[in-house]
Write a protein that holds these residues in place. Structure first.
Motif, PDB file in Angstrom:
ATOM      1  N   ASP A   9       0.691  -1.335  -0.104  1.00  0.00           N
ATOM      2  CA  ASP A   9       0.086   0.058   0.028  1.00  0.00           C
ATOM      3  C   ASP A   9       0.845   1.073   0.064  1.00  0.00           C
ATOM      4  OD1 ASP A   9      -1.767   1.960   0.489  1.00  0.00           O
ATOM      5  OD2 ASP A   9      -2.691   1.126   2.255  1.00  0.00           O
ATOM      6  N   GLN A  34       0.327   4.166   0.757  1.00  0.00           N
ATOM      7  CA  GLN A  34       0.259   5.120   1.794  1.00  0.00           C
ATOM      8  C   GLN A  34       0.807   4.679   3.109  1.00  0.00           C
ATOM      9  OE1 GLN A  34      -1.214   8.233   1.584  1.00  0.00           O
ATOM     10  NE2 GLN A  34      -1.309   7.555  -0.360  1.00  0.00           N
ATOM     11  N   VAL A  43       2.231   6.511  -8.793  1.00  0.00           N
ATOM     12  CA  VAL A  43       1.720   5.958  -7.721  1.00  0.00           C
ATOM     13  C   VAL A  43       0.229   6.050  -7.839  1.00  0.00           C
ATOM     14  CG1 VAL A  43       1.475   6.021  -5.171  1.00  0.00           C
ATOM     15  CG2 VAL A  43       4.036   6.026  -6.129  1.00  0.00           C
ATOM     16  N   GLU A  44      -0.127   7.242  -8.206  1.00  0.00           N
ATOM     17  CA  GLU A  44      -1.744   7.727  -8.224  1.00  0.00           C
ATOM     18  C   GLU A  44      -2.443   6.665  -9.204  1.00  0.00           C
ATOM     19  OE1 GLU A  44      -4.551  11.781  -9.091  1.00  0.00           O
ATOM     20  OE2 GLU A  44      -2.178  11.761  -9.082  1.00  0.00           O
ATOM     21  N   GLU A  45      -1.631   6.409 -10.564  1.00  0.00           N
ATOM     22  CA  GLU A  45      -2.266   5.647 -11.298  1.00  0.00           C
ATOM     23  C   GLU A  45      -2.402   4.228 -11.346  1.00  0.00           C
ATOM     24  OE1 GLU A  45       0.148   6.698 -14.694  1.00  0.00           O
ATOM     25  OE2 GLU A  45      -0.905   8.780 -15.115  1.00  0.00           O
ATOM     26  N   LYS A  46      -1.313   3.872 -10.615  1.00  0.00           N
ATOM     27  CA  LYS A  46      -0.895   2.242 -10.437  1.00  0.00           C
ATOM     28  C   LYS A  46      -1.180   1.925  -8.921  1.00  0.00           C
ATOM     29  CE  LYS A  46       2.528   1.539 -14.210  1.00  0.00           C
ATOM     30  NZ  LYS A  46       3.672   1.033 -14.488  1.00  0.00           N
ATOM     31  N   GLY A  47      -1.292   2.623  -8.106  1.00  0.00           N
ATOM     32  CA  GLY A  47      -1.481   2.382  -6.638  1.00  0.00           C
ATOM     33  C   GLY A  47      -0.655   1.207  -6.057  1.00  0.00           C
ATOM     34  N   ARG A  48      -1.249   0.190  -5.592  1.00  0.00           N
ATOM     35  CA  ARG A  48      -0.329  -0.800  -5.158  1.00  0.00           C
ATOM     36  C   ARG A  48       0.547  -1.530  -6.146  1.00  0.00           C
ATOM     37  NH1 ARG A  48      -1.844  -3.724  -0.434  1.00  0.00           N
ATOM     38  NH2 ARG A  48      -3.460  -2.700   0.610  1.00  0.00           N
ATOM     39  N   LYS A  93       6.905   4.331  -5.064  1.00  0.00           N
ATOM     40  CA  LYS A  93       6.346   4.530  -4.066  1.00  0.00           C
ATOM     41  C   LYS A  93       7.301   5.559  -3.200  1.00  0.00           C
ATOM     42  CE  LYS A  93       3.423   0.654  -4.396  1.00  0.00           C
ATOM     43  NZ  LYS A  93       3.442  -1.082  -4.042  1.00  0.00           N
TER      44      LYS A  93
END
Length: 345
Positions: free
Chosen positions: A94, A96, A157-162, A169
């Motif tokens: 994650d 975040q 990161v915003e587009e792919k996330g995890r 990240k």
């Protein structure tokens, strides 16, 4: 801002970390007093034992949760200068889990400095990263300066996330945290008695002072350096000869932090502290020249000499403002190998 004087007290957060513990050592050797924060009593005892000769010039304070509101409110009181440690790199899932602590921790200490640090506080030095400077992967050779910002990683990161890489990240966390720091500082600048400096290192190598029980306790950059020497087949010969990594020795980086406290002209600046850029083959060649071993990867000796790095960092500003003289790869490799040997690794 006034230049730091002997016996002035410097706050170093995360004082038991790979970089921070060297900053503590340089500060104490230079005659400054240090208040170091750690997350547990045990980590503090290790520091007190290591620097026992300095007696009460090293003060240890426990801050268990750096992202907690007001975590540093009391800690910043009475210090003249402050040096903030780094976000460790791990394999995050994650995003975040790395971005939120990086941003909240950075803003937390600055908010405490704004509300509780003045008028005694004179300068804050934050450790960011060249990951906040470079873009994701340049198509051709490019030299980055302090004027550059890495907005690409945050977008990835915003587009792919995890699904974004751990490095994306991490770089996003450094960019977002540093931008948040400058935004908060500039918002309150007219009312502050202190100024801000941000130090930007690439991969950090060098001998370790931090507490370690096994290889798994090594920080990521030193572990990667060692693995390339001693883990067979980690990279193929072509990659060894072409993948060039910018780096700095941890001792030069610590010196850069302390000089950023000492030099008035550093105030308000982003400063790249980068010693060189070399291929993995370059490191293999110099390691074999120091103490060749059948256990070491060999690659193709000399194959990295003509490699063109895709990423370089212009360190001219740091040389000019701080007068940094960088160690060469031969000294760094020799000292790292000696450190591993001493630990039985």
């Amino acid at each position: 801002m006034p230049v730091i004087q002997p016996k002035d007290k410097v706050l170093v957060s995360g004082a038991n970390g790979f970089i921070a513990i060297w900053i503590v050592r340089v500060l104490l050797e230079r005659g400054y007093d240090v208040r170091g924060t750690v997350r547990s009593v045990g980590k503090g005892k290790y520091l007190q034992d290591m620097f026992a000769e300095y007696g009460d010039r090293l003060e240890i304070v426990i801050v268990e949760d750096i992202v907690k509101d007001g975590a540093f409110d009391e800690v910043v009181k009475g210090v003249m200068y402050y040096a903030y440690g780094v976000t460790p790199h791990h394999r995050y899932h994650d995003p975040q889990t790395v971005i939120e602590p990086a941003v909240k921790g950075t803003l937390g200490i600055l908010k405490s400095a704004i509300t509780n640090g003045s008028p005694s506080l004179k300068r804050v030095v934050l450790t960011s990263s060249c990951g906040a400077v470079r873009n994701e992967m340049p198509a051709s050779a490019e030299a980055f300066t302090e004027e550059n910002w890495n907005d690409a990683s945050a977008k990835v990161v915003e587009e792919k996330g995890r699904d974004a890489s751990s490095w994306s990240k991490y770089r996003a966390s450094k960019t977002l945290a540093e931008k948040a720091a400058w935004d908060l500082y500039n918002k309150h600048k007219p009312e502050l008695e202190w100024d801000l400096v941000v130090i930007l290192p690439p991969s950090v190598y060098g001998p370790c002072l931090q507490e370690m029980r096994s290889l798994t306790d090594l920080n990521v950059s030193v572990r990667e350096w060692r693995n390339n020497l001693f883990v067979p087949g980690l990279r193929d010969n072509e990659t060894l000869a072409t993948e060039a990594i910018p780096w700095v020795d941890v001792r030069d980086l610590a010196e850069g932090h302390v000089r950023a406290l000492e030099r008035e002209a550093a105030g308000g600046e982003r400063i790249i502290i980068s010693g060189g850029v070399n291929t993995w083959q370059d490191w293999l060649d110099v390691a074999h020249s120091i103490e060749s071993s059948p256990a070491m990867t060999r690659g193709i000796p000399g194959a990295g000499v003509n490699a063109v790095p895709k990423i370089r960092y212009d360190n001219a500003k740091g040389v000019k403002l701080l007068g940094i003289e960088y160690r060469g790869k031969e000294e760094v490799a020799r000292d790292m190998l000696a450190d591993f040997r001493r630990r039985g690794w």
